[in-house]
Design a protein around this motif. Structure first.
Motif, PDB file in Angstrom:
ATOM      1  N   SER A   1      57.197 -22.375  32.671  1.00 46.69           N
ATOM      2  CA  SER A   1      58.358 -21.110  32.882  1.00 46.69           C
ATOM      3  C   SER A   1      58.874 -20.527  33.438  1.00 46.69           C
ATOM      4  O   SER A   1      58.010 -20.001  34.848  1.00 46.69           O
ATOM      5  N   VAL A   2      60.015 -19.656  33.532  1.00 49.18           N
ATOM      6  CA  VAL A   2      60.181 -18.542  34.231  1.00 49.18           C
ATOM      7  C   VAL A   2      61.108 -18.077  33.062  1.00 49.18           C
ATOM      8  O   VAL A   2      61.615 -17.815  31.960  1.00 49.18           O
ATOM      9  N   ALA A   3      60.752 -16.498  32.891  1.00 50.57           N
ATOM     10  CA  ALA A   3      60.948 -15.818  31.870  1.00 50.57           C
ATOM     11  C   ALA A   3      61.483 -16.020  30.640  1.00 50.57           C
ATOM     12  O   ALA A   3      62.077 -15.822  29.915  1.00 50.57           O
TER      13      ALA A   3
ATOM     14  N   GLY B   1      57.680 -26.094  49.959  1.00 49.06           N
ATOM     15  CA  GLY B   1      57.530 -27.298  49.241  1.00 49.06           C
ATOM     16  C   GLY B   1      57.985 -28.358  49.454  1.00 49.06           C
ATOM     17  O   GLY B   1      58.435 -29.867  49.614  1.00 49.06           O
ATOM     18  N   ALA B   2      59.884 -28.202  50.210  1.00 45.79           N
ATOM     19  CA  ALA B   2      60.786 -29.004  50.506  1.00 45.79           C
ATOM     20  C   ALA B   2      60.182 -29.665  51.692  1.00 45.79           C
ATOM     21  O   ALA B   2      60.075 -30.765  51.650  1.00 45.79           O
ATOM     22  N   LEU B   3      59.929 -29.130  52.681  1.00 39.87           N
ATOM     23  CA  LEU B   3      59.073 -30.136  53.420  1.00 39.87           C
ATOM     24  C   LEU B   3      58.362 -30.340  53.778  1.00 39.87           C
ATOM     25  O   LEU B   3      58.544 -32.094  54.107  1.00 39.87           O
TER      26      LEU B   3
ATOM     27  N   ASP C   1      54.809 -16.029  41.835  1.00 42.08           N
ATOM     28  CA  ASP C   1      56.064 -15.117  42.377  1.00 42.08           C
ATOM     29  C   ASP C   1      56.692 -16.128  43.331  1.00 42.08           C
ATOM     30  O   ASP C   1      55.675 -16.077  44.083  1.00 42.08           O
ATOM     31  N   VAL C   2      57.998 -16.304  42.911  1.00 41.95           N
ATOM     32  CA  VAL C   2      58.413 -17.664  43.874  1.00 41.95           C
ATOM     33  C   VAL C   2      59.592 -17.396  45.057  1.00 41.95           C
ATOM     34  O   VAL C   2      59.969 -15.690  44.592  1.00 41.95           O
ATOM     35  N   THR C   3      59.440 -16.868  46.361  1.00 43.73           N
ATOM     36  CA  THR C   3      60.223 -16.771  47.266  1.00 43.73           C
ATOM     37  C   THR C   3      60.993 -17.717  47.933  1.00 43.73           C
ATOM     38  O   THR C   3      60.958 -18.547  47.607  1.00 43.73           O
ATOM     39  N   ALA C   4      62.235 -17.652  48.900  1.00 44.98           N
ATOM     40  CA  ALA C   4      62.418 -18.728  49.117  1.00 44.98           C
ATOM     41  C   ALA C   4      61.783 -19.592  49.916  1.00 44.98           C
ATOM     42  O   ALA C   4      61.322 -20.616  50.494  1.00 44.98           O
TER      43      ALA C   4
ATOM     44  N   THR D   1      59.492 -15.668  38.341  1.00 41.14           N
ATOM     45  CA  THR D   1      58.040 -15.665  38.781  1.00 41.14           C
ATOM     46  C   THR D   1      57.760 -16.702  37.575  1.00 41.14           C
ATOM     47  O   THR D   1      58.029 -16.756  36.647  1.00 41.14           O
ATOM     48  N   MET D   2      56.799 -17.948  37.889  1.00 45.29           N
ATOM     49  CA  MET D   2      56.576 -18.408  37.218  1.00 45.29           C
ATOM     50  C   MET D   2      55.394 -19.261  36.572  1.00 45.29           C
ATOM     51  O   MET D   2      54.748 -18.431  36.477  1.00 45.29           O
TER      52      MET D   2
END
Lengths: 169, 173
Positions: free
Chosen positions: A136-138, A42-44, A33-36, A109-110
């Motif tokens: 995939s997502v959905a 990951g970006a930082l 499950d992806v959150t902000a 959700t990945m």
């Protein structure tokens, strides 16, 4: 219990060898499950300071996306983790080819799913597995990754020992 | 007729040449390795356990997929007035061919020698090919192939990122 699982039970993780893998074999999916926080962390970690990966207002009003979204290096890190969770620590990535199809946003959700393509041993004796992985997502593919990963040909082999001409990714 | 014969001489001169060579701003270090593994919950012991790393990879290494991380510039640095663009050759081609739009259609990363804490990597970009004009659903333009190559301080090849871009003018509606 498979051979790899039996070895893993002794060594604290899977140690897949060429003999454990067959063409068309499906890897167990990984669901997350992806959150902000997932996106920003990951970006930082990948030193990507661009605002569409941490600034909701910028992403929506300047990029026209529905939210901040996961950058490519973070996705690559997730693919790497998915593959080496399967192979164990002796799995050594040789190559990854990406095809970006859509974005991953907070609230998604990945699902990572992989299928083995070819299994072979090159002329230097290195064992290689080609794996097609889809994020995939959905049920919609967001990114496809064609990976080539070296795994041991037997319990005494270690792809990480290969140097120079003996490593042909 | 060669695919390249209709290209401006400036672009022809770029093909096969190392350009924008640079050394990383800092040594490869474990803080970023741990943060990256943590960000994707990667528990691979070769990144967390020195004993496992010694046995399997001859000591600590960085996750191969981190290869481009070591060249992303600081968000701010004293005295710097311009932010370097990654993949500058891509932007040079857009400008030289006068195409306002560009997309990356393909990205492949190939990994060589392991990258280790303390390494100081070096990189450069090489334009491999530019196609003849092509018409796609996006518009009319050209495809180009760019390699970004990475070596360590001993000159050992540690990886290559290969990109295929398509620079174009939008098709009229």
């Amino acid at each position: 219990m498979s051979g790899a699982e039996a070895r893993g039970a002794r060594t604290g993780g899977p140690h897949l060898t060429v003999g454990d893998v067959r063409e068309d074999q499906r890897l167990a999916p990984l669901v997350h499950d992806v959150t902000a926080t997932t996106i920003v962390l990951g970006a930082l970690a990948s030193r990507d300071w661009r605002p569409m990966h941490h600034d909701h207002s910028f992403a929506v009003h300047r990029n026209g996306t529905r939210d901040i979204f996961m950058n490519t290096p973070t996705q690559a890190a997730w693919f790497e983790r998915y593959l080496t969770d399967w192979t164990g620590p002796k799995g050594r990535l040789g190559r990854m080819r990406f095809r970006m199809l859509g974005s991953v946003f907070p609230g998604d959700t990945m699902v990572f799913a992989g299928t083995v393509g070819t299994v072979d041993v090159d002329e230097t004796g290195c064992g290689w597995v080609a794996v097609d992985v889809t994020l995939s997502v959905a049920d919609q593919a967001c990114t496809e990754c064609a990976a080539r990963i070296a795994i041991p040909t037997g319990p005494d082999d270690n792809p990480w020992d290969r140097r120079g001409e003996r490593w042909r990714p | 007729m060669s695919e390249r014969s209709d290209l401006p001489a400036e672009i022809l001169s770029w093909i096969g040449q190392k350009r924008y060579e640079q050394v990383g701003e800092f040594d490869v270090e474990r803080g970023y390795i741990f943060t990256t593994c943590s960000s994707v919950q990667n528990g691979n012991p070769i990144f967390w356990d020195d004993k496992a790393a010694a046995e399997i990879t001859g000591g600590p290494i960085a996750p191969p997929a981190m290869i481009s991380v070591w060249f992303r510039p600081h968000h701010w640095a004293p005295g710097r007035t311009e932010q370097a663009l990654p993949l500058q050759v891509h932007f040079d081609l857009k400008k030289a061919l006068d195409v306002p739009e560009a997309v990356m259609s393909d990205n492949t990363v190939t990994f060589g020698e392991p990258v280790r804490p303390g390494d100081r990597l070096r990189t450069w970009q090489v334009l491999r090919n530019v196609s003849t004009p092509k018409k796609t659903k996006l518009g009319t333009g050209r495809f180009w192939d760019i390699d970004v190559e990475y070596v360590n301080q001993r000159g050992e090849w540690v990886g290559t990122e290969s990109y295929t871009g398509f620079g174009y003018r939008k098709a009229p509606r």
